[in-house]
Design a protein around this motif. Structure first.
Motif, PDB file in Angstrom:
ATOM      1  N   ASP A  48       0.817  -1.223   0.000  1.00 15.17           N
ATOM      2  CA  ASP A  48       0.000   0.000   0.000  1.00 15.17           C
ATOM      3  C   ASP A  48       0.848   1.269   0.000  1.00 15.17           C
ATOM      4  O   ASP A  48       0.510   2.247  -0.666  1.00 15.17           O
ATOM      5  N   THR A  49       1.943   1.241   0.720  1.00 17.28           N
ATOM      6  CA  THR A  49       2.797   2.424   0.795  1.00 17.28           C
ATOM      7  C   THR A  49       3.356   2.780  -0.582  1.00 17.28           C
ATOM      8  O   THR A  49       3.351   3.940  -0.990  1.00 17.28           O
ATOM      9  N   MET A  50       3.836   1.783  -1.310  1.00 12.12           N
ATOM     10  CA  MET A  50       4.381   2.028  -2.643  1.00 12.12           C
ATOM     11  C   MET A  50       3.293   2.501  -3.598  1.00 12.12           C
ATOM     12  O   MET A  50       3.503   3.429  -4.379  1.00 12.12           O
ATOM     13  N   LEU A  51       2.132   1.888  -3.534  1.00 14.71           N
ATOM     14  CA  LEU A  51       1.024   2.275  -4.407  1.00 14.71           C
ATOM     15  C   LEU A  51       0.657   3.738  -4.185  1.00 14.71           C
ATOM     16  O   LEU A  51       0.538   4.513  -5.142  1.00 14.71           O
ATOM     17  N   LEU A  52       0.501   4.139  -2.940  1.00 12.00           N
ATOM     18  CA  LEU A  52       0.149   5.525  -2.634  1.00 12.00           C
ATOM     19  C   LEU A  52       1.274   6.495  -2.984  1.00 12.00           C
ATOM     20  O   LEU A  52       1.031   7.598  -3.484  1.00 12.00           O
ATOM     21  N   SER A  53       2.501   6.077  -2.763  1.00 14.88           N
ATOM     22  CA  SER A  53       3.647   6.913  -3.098  1.00 14.88           C
ATOM     23  C   SER A  53       3.715   7.157  -4.602  1.00 14.88           C
ATOM     24  O   SER A  53       3.942   8.286  -5.052  1.00 14.88           O
ATOM     25  N   PHE A  54       3.503   6.117  -5.385  1.00  9.43           N
ATOM     26  CA  PHE A  54       3.527   6.289  -6.838  1.00  9.43           C
ATOM     27  C   PHE A  54       2.381   7.183  -7.295  1.00  9.43           C
ATOM     28  O   PHE A  54       2.568   8.061  -8.133  1.00  9.43           O
ATOM     29  N   ALA A  55       1.205   6.972  -6.742  1.00  6.08           N
ATOM     30  CA  ALA A  55       0.054   7.806  -7.114  1.00  6.08           C
ATOM     31  C   ALA A  55       0.324   9.280  -6.806  1.00  6.08           C
ATOM     32  O   ALA A  55       0.028  10.153  -7.625  1.00  6.08           O
ATOM     33  N   ARG A  56       0.913   9.557  -5.657  1.00  4.76           N
ATOM     34  CA  ARG A  56       1.259  10.946  -5.306  1.00  4.76           C
ATOM     35  C   ARG A  56       2.304  11.515  -6.262  1.00  4.76           C
ATOM     36  O   ARG A  56       2.248  12.674  -6.651  1.00  4.76           O
ATOM     37  N   TRP A  57       3.265  10.677  -6.633  1.00  2.62           N
ATOM     38  CA  TRP A  57       4.309  11.105  -7.561  1.00  2.62           C
ATOM     39  C   TRP A  57       3.700  11.513  -8.897  1.00  2.62           C
ATOM     40  O   TRP A  57       4.129  12.499  -9.496  1.00  2.62           O
TER      41      TRP A  57
END
Length: 71
Positions: free
Chosen positions: A20-29
């Motif tokens: 989840d952390t990576m998914l949200l981080s990529f979406a924010r990026w």
């Protein structure tokens, strides 16, 4: 952070850690990235557990040159 990188005709596909952390981080990026590169297309594909998280970043012919700078 890519676990795997595949060249596409119009960009790149990256396998990222499927959490989840990576998914949200990529979406924010992508939010920030759209400001400087509005011509890019972002696709997120999350397979069922324990599958992969793939992202595709594509665009016009010049996009691959722009994306090469991210390495």
């Amino acid at each position: 952070m890519a676990l795997e990188k595949r060249e596409l005709a119009d960009g790149w596909a990256l396998q990222l850690p499927n959490d989840d952390t990576m998914l949200l981080s990529f979406a924010r990026w992508t939010v920030d990235e759209r400001r400087c590169c509005p011509f890019l297309t972002f696709v997120i594909e999350r397979e069922p557990e324990p599958g992969a998280l793939w992202v595709r970043i594509t665009g016009p012919a010049e996009a691959k040159q722009v994306l090469a700078g991210f390495e």
